[in-house]
Design a protein around this motif. Structure first.
Motif, PDB file in Angstrom:
ATOM      1  N   SER A 105       0.872  -1.174   0.000  1.00  0.00           N
ATOM      2  CA  SER A 105       0.000   0.000   0.000  1.00  0.00           C
ATOM      3  C   SER A 105       0.907   1.221   0.000  1.00  0.00           C
ATOM      4  O   SER A 105       1.989   1.198   0.580  1.00  0.00           O
ATOM      5  N   VAL A 106       0.450   2.259  -0.673  1.00  0.00           N
ATOM      6  CA  VAL A 106       1.255   3.478  -0.794  1.00  0.00           C
ATOM      7  C   VAL A 106       0.398   4.668  -0.399  1.00  0.00           C
ATOM      8  O   VAL A 106      -0.731   4.806  -0.867  1.00  0.00           O
ATOM      9  N   THR A 107       0.951   5.503   0.460  1.00  0.00           N
ATOM     10  CA  THR A 107       0.303   6.759   0.819  1.00  0.00           C
ATOM     11  C   THR A 107       1.071   7.854   0.102  1.00  0.00           C
ATOM     12  O   THR A 107       2.174   8.234   0.511  1.00  0.00           O
ATOM     13  N   ALA A 108       0.508   8.300  -1.032  1.00  0.00           N
ATOM     14  CA  ALA A 108       1.168   9.317  -1.860  1.00  0.00           C
ATOM     15  C   ALA A 108       0.173   9.797  -2.910  1.00  0.00           C
ATOM     16  O   ALA A 108      -0.839   9.137  -3.170  1.00  0.00           O
ATOM     17  N   SER A 109       0.501  10.905  -3.526  1.00  0.00           N
ATOM     18  CA  SER A 109      -0.318  11.377  -4.641  1.00  0.00           C
ATOM     19  C   SER A 109      -0.064  10.471  -5.845  1.00  0.00           C
ATOM     20  O   SER A 109       0.942   9.755  -5.910  1.00  0.00           O
ATOM     21  N   PHE A 110      -0.978  10.499  -6.801  1.00  0.00           N
ATOM     22  CA  PHE A 110      -0.819   9.692  -8.001  1.00  0.00           C
ATOM     23  C   PHE A 110       0.467  10.084  -8.734  1.00  0.00           C
ATOM     24  O   PHE A 110       1.192   9.229  -9.243  1.00  0.00           O
ATOM     25  N   ARG A 111       0.761  11.358  -8.744  1.00  0.00           N
ATOM     26  CA  ARG A 111       1.989  11.857  -9.397  1.00  0.00           C
ATOM     27  C   ARG A 111       3.229  11.248  -8.750  1.00  0.00           C
ATOM     28  O   ARG A 111       4.158  10.830  -9.426  1.00  0.00           O
ATOM     29  N   HIS A 112       3.254  11.181  -7.423  1.00  0.00           N
ATOM     30  CA  HIS A 112       4.407  10.595  -6.727  1.00  0.00           C
ATOM     31  C   HIS A 112       4.482   9.086  -6.956  1.00  0.00           C
ATOM     32  O   HIS A 112       5.580   8.527  -7.052  1.00  0.00           O
TER      33      HIS A 112
END
Length: 99
Positions: A74-81
């Protein structure tokens, strides 16, 4: 790292890798990658998963997007990141030369 320089940020991009009861915080920028102990109010991208899933990502066995679809990470980040991370991991992956 030189081939990655054009897509890396000038300032630190902080990435926190978390697995089981461990975590590592990295700073990635045009100047390189270094481990840091803490971040002062900066935005941190968090990648969580099993030790095996994190290792597969770092070794280039599976792409970030593949592991996200399989719910291994799982990733907590913006789609760009997330796209930037995918590019960094893909370009940094050692590739096999077919002889």
């Amino acid at each position: 790292m030189n081939m990655l320089a054009p897509i890396l940020p000038s300032d630190c991009l902080y990435i926190q890798l978390q697995w089981e009861s461990r975590e590592v915080l990295l700073c990635i920028s045009k100047e390189g990658i270094r481990r840091v102990e803490e971040v002062d109010g900066e935005r941190v991208i968090t990648i969580r998963g099993s030790a095996q899933a994190i290792m597969s990502l770092l070794q280039g066995s599976l792409k970030l997007q593949q592991q996200l679809r399989l719910n291994e990470l799982s990733v907590t980040a913006s789609f760009r990141h997330i796209l930037l991370l995918e590019s960094i991991f893909f370009l940094a992956k050692p590739y096999d030369v077919v002889r």
